[in-house]
Design an enzyme around this catalytic site. Structure first.
Site, PDB file in Angstrom:
ATOM      1  N   ASN A   1       0.244  -1.483   0.085  1.00  0.00           N
ATOM      2  CA  ASN A   1       0.108  -0.055  -0.187  1.00  0.00           C
ATOM      3  C   ASN A   1       0.732   1.869   0.212  1.00  0.00           C
ATOM      4  O   ASN A   1       0.497   2.396   0.607  1.00  0.00           O
ATOM      5  CB  ASN A   1      -1.043  -0.124   1.330  1.00  0.00           C
ATOM      6  CG  ASN A   1      -1.453  -1.383   1.421  1.00  0.00           C
ATOM      7  OD1 ASN A   1      -3.515  -1.256  -0.094  1.00  0.00           O
ATOM      8  ND2 ASN A   1      -2.233  -1.872   2.144  1.00  0.00           N
TER       9      ASN A   1
ATOM     10  N   ASP B   1       2.493  -8.329  -8.495  1.00  0.00           N
ATOM     11  CA  ASP B   1       1.305  -8.835  -7.661  1.00  0.00           C
ATOM     12  C   ASP B   1       0.395 -10.250  -8.697  1.00  0.00           C
ATOM     13  O   ASP B   1      -0.592 -11.074  -7.802  1.00  0.00           O
ATOM     14  CB  ASP B   1       0.539  -8.137  -7.586  1.00  0.00           C
ATOM     15  CG  ASP B   1       0.345  -7.345  -6.147  1.00  0.00           C
ATOM     16  OD1 ASP B   1       2.087  -7.342  -4.981  1.00  0.00           O
ATOM     17  OD2 ASP B   1       0.586  -6.274  -5.773  1.00  0.00           O
TER      18      ASP B   1
ATOM     19  N   PHE C   1       1.890 -12.586 -10.393  1.00  0.00           N
ATOM     20  CA  PHE C   1       2.297 -13.728 -10.177  1.00  0.00           C
ATOM     21  C   PHE C   1       2.541 -14.523  -8.904  1.00  0.00           C
ATOM     22  O   PHE C   1       3.368 -15.498  -8.868  1.00  0.00           O
ATOM     23  CB  PHE C   1       4.464 -13.720 -10.821  1.00  0.00           C
ATOM     24  CG  PHE C   1       3.870 -13.144 -12.025  1.00  0.00           C
ATOM     25  CD1 PHE C   1       3.776 -13.889 -13.182  1.00  0.00           C
ATOM     26  CD2 PHE C   1       4.177 -12.075 -12.121  1.00  0.00           C
ATOM     27  CE1 PHE C   1       4.323 -13.088 -14.180  1.00  0.00           C
ATOM     28  CE2 PHE C   1       4.441 -10.999 -13.946  1.00  0.00           C
ATOM     29  CZ  PHE C   1       4.053 -12.367 -15.029  1.00  0.00           C
TER      30      PHE C   1
ATOM     31  N   ASP D   1       4.238 -12.655   2.274  1.00  0.00           N
ATOM     32  CA  ASP D   1       4.626 -11.139   1.879  1.00  0.00           C
ATOM     33  C   ASP D   1       6.419 -11.717   1.481  1.00  0.00           C
ATOM     34  O   ASP D   1       7.401 -11.417   2.619  1.00  0.00           O
ATOM     35  CB  ASP D   1       4.854 -10.463   3.426  1.00  0.00           C
ATOM     36  CG  ASP D   1       3.287  -9.131   2.973  1.00  0.00           C
ATOM     37  OD1 ASP D   1       3.892  -7.874   2.932  1.00  0.00           O
ATOM     38  OD2 ASP D   1       2.402  -9.942   2.946  1.00  0.00           O
TER      39      ASP D   1
ATOM     40  N   ARG E   1      -3.742  -0.024   4.525  1.00  0.00           N
ATOM     41  CA  ARG E   1      -3.816  -1.377   4.779  1.00  0.00           C
ATOM     42  C   ARG E   1      -5.364  -1.453   5.082  1.00  0.00           C
ATOM     43  O   ARG E   1      -6.220  -2.582   4.466  1.00  0.00           O
ATOM     44  CB  ARG E   1      -2.993  -2.192   5.381  1.00  0.00           C
ATOM     45  CG  ARG E   1      -3.105  -3.716   4.850  1.00  0.00           C
ATOM     46  CD  ARG E   1      -2.299  -4.663   4.015  1.00  0.00           C
ATOM     47  NE  ARG E   1      -2.844  -5.792   4.588  1.00  0.00           N
ATOM     48  CZ  ARG E   1      -1.892  -6.365   3.629  1.00  0.00           C
ATOM     49  NH1 ARG E   1      -0.765  -6.670   2.665  1.00  0.00           N
ATOM     50  NH2 ARG E   1      -2.286  -7.988   3.770  1.00  0.00           N
TER      51      ARG E   1
ATOM     52  N   VAL F   1      -9.079  -4.220   0.592  1.00  0.00           N
ATOM     53  CA  VAL F   1     -10.796  -5.609   0.637  1.00  0.00           C
ATOM     54  C   VAL F   1      -9.013  -6.816  -0.283  1.00  0.00           C
ATOM     55  O   VAL F   1      -8.920  -6.696  -1.672  1.00  0.00           O
ATOM     56  CB  VAL F   1     -11.867  -5.679   0.040  1.00  0.00           C
ATOM     57  CG1 VAL F   1     -12.077  -6.974  -0.090  1.00  0.00           C
ATOM     58  CG2 VAL F   1     -12.621  -4.295   0.887  1.00  0.00           C
TER      59      VAL F   1
END
Length: 203
Positions: free
Chosen positions: A17, A40, A42, A60, A133, A137
């Site tokens: 974010n 993102d 992948f 993460d 964050r 959603v």
């Protein structure tokens, strides 16, 4: 005598974010011959994501991403860029194909190290990151305590690993407005394109 045009790879990374995707899309709209690859895209399926002892899904970390597939996409872009470049006697910096790769774990993946031309990292403080964050959603949704128990600790770990980077990274204040961030990076890239035009190798 014709000149050889170069395709360039530029990276935008940051904590979750932090504004990297918005910045990348804005740059793509205004930079000619510009493509964007997003890390993102992948992520592995949820069924392949590990959980830690607290039951937190380990999203993460590099293991949550199909980085080989991402590298293949980058290689395909580079090959396409090479094929599309036609040497001419008169050319401009705007004709150089540009690739922007945006993601949260790019500086921690060694095979990417040789690709970068310009590197940017957006930073935002803990409080702002957690606030942003909370407004997003996700699927699957964040479980209670997920940010403090996984997301932020992983960011700090990866940020520490960046201390070993040997090339220049431009750190950006992610709390600035979208317009200010765009102008800062856009102007920097335009200058870099002008340098590449001057440094193009005669063939």
């Amino acid at each position: 005598m014709g000149k050889r045009r170069h395709h360039r790879g530029n990276v935008i990374s940051c904590v979750t974010n932090g504004g990297k995707t918005t910045l990348a899309k804005n740059l793509q709209k205004h930079l000619p011959n510009c493509s964007v690859i997003s890390q993102d895209d992948f992520f592995k399926p949820q069924s392949e994501i590990e959980t830690d002892k607290n039951g937190f899904l380990q999203y993460d970390v590099l293991e949550a991403l199909n980085m080989e597939k991402m590298m293949s996409a980058i290689s395909c872009w580079m090959e396409s860029a090479r094929r599309s470049v036609v040497s001419t006697d008169r050319e401009s910096a705007e004709e150089i194909p540009i690739l922007i790769i945006e993601g949260f774990l790019l500086f921690n993946y060694k095979p990417l190290d040789t690709i970068w031309n310009r590197s940017y990292f957006l930073t935002i403080p803990y409080e702002e990151c957690k606030r942003r964050r909370s407004t997003r959603v996700y699927e699957p949704p964040d479980s209670p305590g997920y940010f403090d128990g996984h997301v932020w600790p992983m960011y700090l770990k990866h940020r520490q690993e960046m201390q070993d980077i040997t090339w220049e990274v431009v750190y950006l204040d992610g709390t600035k407005s979208e317009e200010d961030l765009f102008l800062q990076v856009y102007e920097d890239l335009i200058q870099e394109l002008a340098k590449q035009k001057c440094l193009q190798v005669t063939a």
